[in-house]
Design a protein around this motif. Structure first.
Motif, PDB file in Angstrom:
ATOM      1  N   ASN A   1      42.959  10.825  26.991  1.00  0.00           N
ATOM      2  CA  ASN A   1      42.718  10.961  28.427  1.00  0.00           C
ATOM      3  C   ASN A   1      42.004  12.285  28.738  1.00  0.00           C
ATOM      4  OD1 ASN A   1      43.061   9.630  30.917  1.00  0.00           O
ATOM      5  ND2 ASN A   1      44.602  11.137  31.515  1.00  0.00           N
ATOM      6  N   ALA A   2      41.950  13.161  27.736  1.00  0.00           N
ATOM      7  CA  ALA A   2      41.275  14.459  27.932  1.00  0.00           C
ATOM      8  C   ALA A   2      39.762  14.314  27.877  1.00  0.00           C
ATOM      9  CB  ALA A   2      41.727  15.451  26.866  1.00  0.00           C
ATOM     10  N   ARG A   3      39.254  13.131  27.545  1.00  0.00           N
ATOM     11  CA  ARG A   3      37.789  13.011  27.430  1.00  0.00           C
ATOM     12  C   ARG A   3      37.143  13.370  28.776  1.00  0.00           C
ATOM     13  NH1 ARG A   3      40.074   8.333  28.279  1.00  0.00           N
ATOM     14  NH2 ARG A   3      39.126   6.862  29.726  1.00  0.00           N
ATOM     15  N   THR A   4      35.961  13.969  28.696  1.00  0.00           N
ATOM     16  CA  THR A   4      35.365  14.493  29.932  1.00  0.00           C
ATOM     17  C   THR A   4      34.015  13.856  30.250  1.00  0.00           C
ATOM     18  OG1 THR A   4      34.472  16.314  28.632  1.00  0.00           O
ATOM     19  CG2 THR A   4      36.470  16.751  29.854  1.00  0.00           C
ATOM     20  N   TYR A   5      33.028  14.147  29.418  1.00  0.00           N
ATOM     21  CA  TYR A   5      31.659  13.737  29.756  1.00  0.00           C
ATOM     22  C   TYR A   5      31.520  12.238  30.055  1.00  0.00           C
ATOM     23  CZ  TYR A   5      30.313  18.400  28.132  1.00  0.00           C
ATOM     24  OH  TYR A   5      30.200  19.756  27.979  1.00  0.00           O
ATOM     25  N   PRO A   6      32.173  11.339  29.282  1.00  0.00           N
ATOM     26  CA  PRO A   6      31.936   9.911  29.541  1.00  0.00           C
ATOM     27  C   PRO A   6      32.364   9.470  30.939  1.00  0.00           C
ATOM     28  CG  PRO A   6      33.208  10.220  27.523  1.00  0.00           C
ATOM     29  CD  PRO A   6      33.094  11.562  28.176  1.00  0.00           C
ATOM     30  N   ARG A   7      33.230  10.255  31.560  1.00  0.00           N
ATOM     31  CA  ARG A   7      33.677   9.848  32.906  1.00  0.00           C
ATOM     32  C   ARG A   7      32.529   9.984  33.911  1.00  0.00           C
ATOM     33  NH1 ARG A   7      39.253   9.585  32.727  1.00  0.00           N
ATOM     34  NH2 ARG A   7      40.183  10.713  30.981  1.00  0.00           N
TER      35      ARG A   7
ATOM     36  N   ARG B   1      28.615  16.089  42.526  1.00  0.00           N
ATOM     37  CA  ARG B   1      28.872  14.900  41.692  1.00  0.00           C
ATOM     38  C   ARG B   1      27.993  13.728  42.130  1.00  0.00           C
ATOM     39  NH1 ARG B   1      33.916  16.949  41.965  1.00  0.00           N
ATOM     40  NH2 ARG B   1      34.689  15.543  43.583  1.00  0.00           N
ATOM     41  N   GLU B   2      27.779  13.607  43.452  1.00  0.00           N
ATOM     42  CA  GLU B   2      26.875  12.540  43.936  1.00  0.00           C
ATOM     43  C   GLU B   2      25.463  12.757  43.398  1.00  0.00           C
ATOM     44  OE1 GLU B   2      26.802  11.709  48.194  1.00  0.00           O
ATOM     45  OE2 GLU B   2      28.914  12.257  48.303  1.00  0.00           O
TER      46      GLU B   2
END
Ligand SMILES: Cc1ncc(COP(=O)(O)O)c(C=O)c1O
Length: 450
Positions: free
Chosen positions: A17-23, A387-388
């Motif tokens: 759940n710590a993954r970042t970039y793919p989100r 983010r947008e």
């Protein structure tokens, strides 16, 4: 044959759940070349993240690929712990030749485990051993990695966990757009005076530390270059008190800011230099280089199985040779100017671009909400709008990362070999994203007022 979505779905099911970039950047990369990556469905993106600044020459540069082939063809070893090899010998000689001669003449190098954070840990241990002191001074907004000690030095409170390395004091880092001393119109006031005073005041609560660590240009903190005058003051504060000064050039090292090292812009030289990312030419490698007086380590005082990534030394050398032989630093300066001109033009047209800054090809565009002043009247960082913008860029084929306070800074870390045509293409996408986001906001405002 899997589609990008198949890979992404499986990734979400299996990875931490710590993954970042793919989100934020939902892409499954199949091929990569230079500025471009192609996903599993054949969509092409321009990559201005480049492994968080690791890929100095972009993806799979021919010089780097040739170095990998040659390393294997020559039968050079892949792994030797800290035993020496012809490749390692040349790597050390070449790396030392990039340093100011007076520093290199009395320097030692320690190969660390392969990440930037590993090298930061080594630097902390080195200065603690050398001084016999325990505390560290770090600077607000700093990023030094996510291992236990390095995380303790990080300004951003978000990723911190309880019980990190104690005795870290955070001091102001000169960030004129959002002055840490609270000046609304900071024309570059000198916050080093705060550090000097805190260390001079017997009741200031700041004990003389084992070391001070800083980024000459803060990267994750939002592309913030420190003025030469501040660096000079910090250098003299450190000298006066015999505090080893550590420059973390993990992100800036080897050309990113238009000089081989970011400290060259100021002429201020550290006692300990932390390097990773570009020096491995895209493969993991990390070192610290430091004044030999600090080398009071006993044999075995710092070890690690993967401290001698031979293939990374070959790809690092190929990267360095290419940088030197093809005036890559000149390209960084020219493309930086072109980027900044284009981004400033956008700033004039879109009020939500509060600041455009950076050095070399480490650039940032701070997105703000002018209707929401912060406690001292400055426009607040607008993370959701940033983010947008990032999403609109991604939809239009451009990969960019966010950083800085509230994640409100759009960061650009393109290959150092980016061309003028490519700079224009990247800026065209950012311009279209600004228009899309502005139009969407206006539509939302209209709906609210209906
Ligand atoms: C300045 C700086 N120091 C240290 C690190 C940590 O490096 P790594 O992620 O390889 O541990 C980073 C990573 O972005 C960095 O930018």
């Amino acid at each position: 044959m899997h589609t990008s979505q198949d890979y992404l779905t499986r990734q979400a099911e299996t990875e931490s759940n710590a993954r970042t970039y793919p989100r934020k950047l939902p892409v499954a990369i199949r091929r990569a070349e230079g500025l471009y990556v192609t996903d599993a469905d054949g969509r092409v993106f321009m990559d201005c993240l480049c492994g968080a600044g690791t890929l100095a020459l972009g993806h799979n540069h021919p010089a780097v690929v040739a170095a990998i082939r040659e390393h294997l063809d020559e039968g050079y070893p892949l792994h030797t712990l800290d035993l020496t090899t012809p490749v390692k010998h040349r790597f050390v000689e070449e790396l030392f030749s990039t340093l100011p001669s007076h520093f290199a003449a009395n320097a030692r190098i320690q190969f660390c485990s392969p990440s930037g954070a590993d090298a930061v840990e080594a630097a902390i241990k080195l200065v603690k051993t050398a001084t016999g002191r325990s505390g560290m001074i770090s600077f607000q907004g700093g990023y030094h990695g996510q291992t236990h000690g390095a995380l303790a030095l990080m300004g951003n409170l978000g990723p911190k966990v309880p019980g990190l390395m104690p005795e870290v004091q955070f001091h102001p880092y000169p960030y004129a757009y959002r002055c840490p001393m609270g000046h609304v119109d900071c024309g570059g006031c000198d916050c080093s005076a705060y550090t000097r005073q805190a260390l001079s005041d017997p009741e200031g609560g700041v004990a003389r530390p084992a070391g001070m660590i800083l980024e000459v240009v803060q990267g994750e903190g939002g592309a913030i270059p420190a003025p030469a005058s501040w660096l000079g003051q910090i250098r003299s504060i450190a000298n006066e008190r015999q505090i080893p000064l550590i420059f973390d050039e993990v992100q800036t090292g080897w050309g990113r800011t238009g000089t081989m090292y970011a400290f060259e812009h100021s002429g201020v030289v550290p006692d300990v230099l932390v390097l990773s990312k570009a020096i491995g030419g895209g493969l993991p490698l990390a070192v610290i280089v430091y004044r030999e007086e600090l080398d009071v380590w006993k044999p075995g005082a710092h070890a690690g199985t993967f401290r001698g990534n031979q293939l990374a030394m070959s790809t690092g050398l190929a990267t360095l040779d290419f940088i030197r032989e093809h005036d890559v630093l000149g390209n960084v300066a020219a493309m930086s100017e072109r980027f900044q001109e284009r981004l400033r033009d956008l700033q004039e047209r879109f009020g939500f671009i509060g600041d455009v800054r950076g050095r070399g090809l480490m650039l940032g565009m701070e997105i703000v909400d002018r209707e929401q002043p912060d406690a001292i009247g400055r426009p607040t960082g607008h993370g959701s709008l940033a983010r947008e913008l990032q999403a609109a860029c991604f939809a239009d084929g451009l990969i960019v990362e966010l950083g800085g306070r509230h994640g409100a800074v759009m960061r650009l870390l393109p290959p150092l070999t980016i061309t003028a045509v490519q700079v224009d293409a990247v800026c065209d996408v950012i311009g279209r994203a600004c228009r899309t986001v502005q139009a969407a906001r206006q539509e939302r405002d209209l709906l609210v007022h209906v």
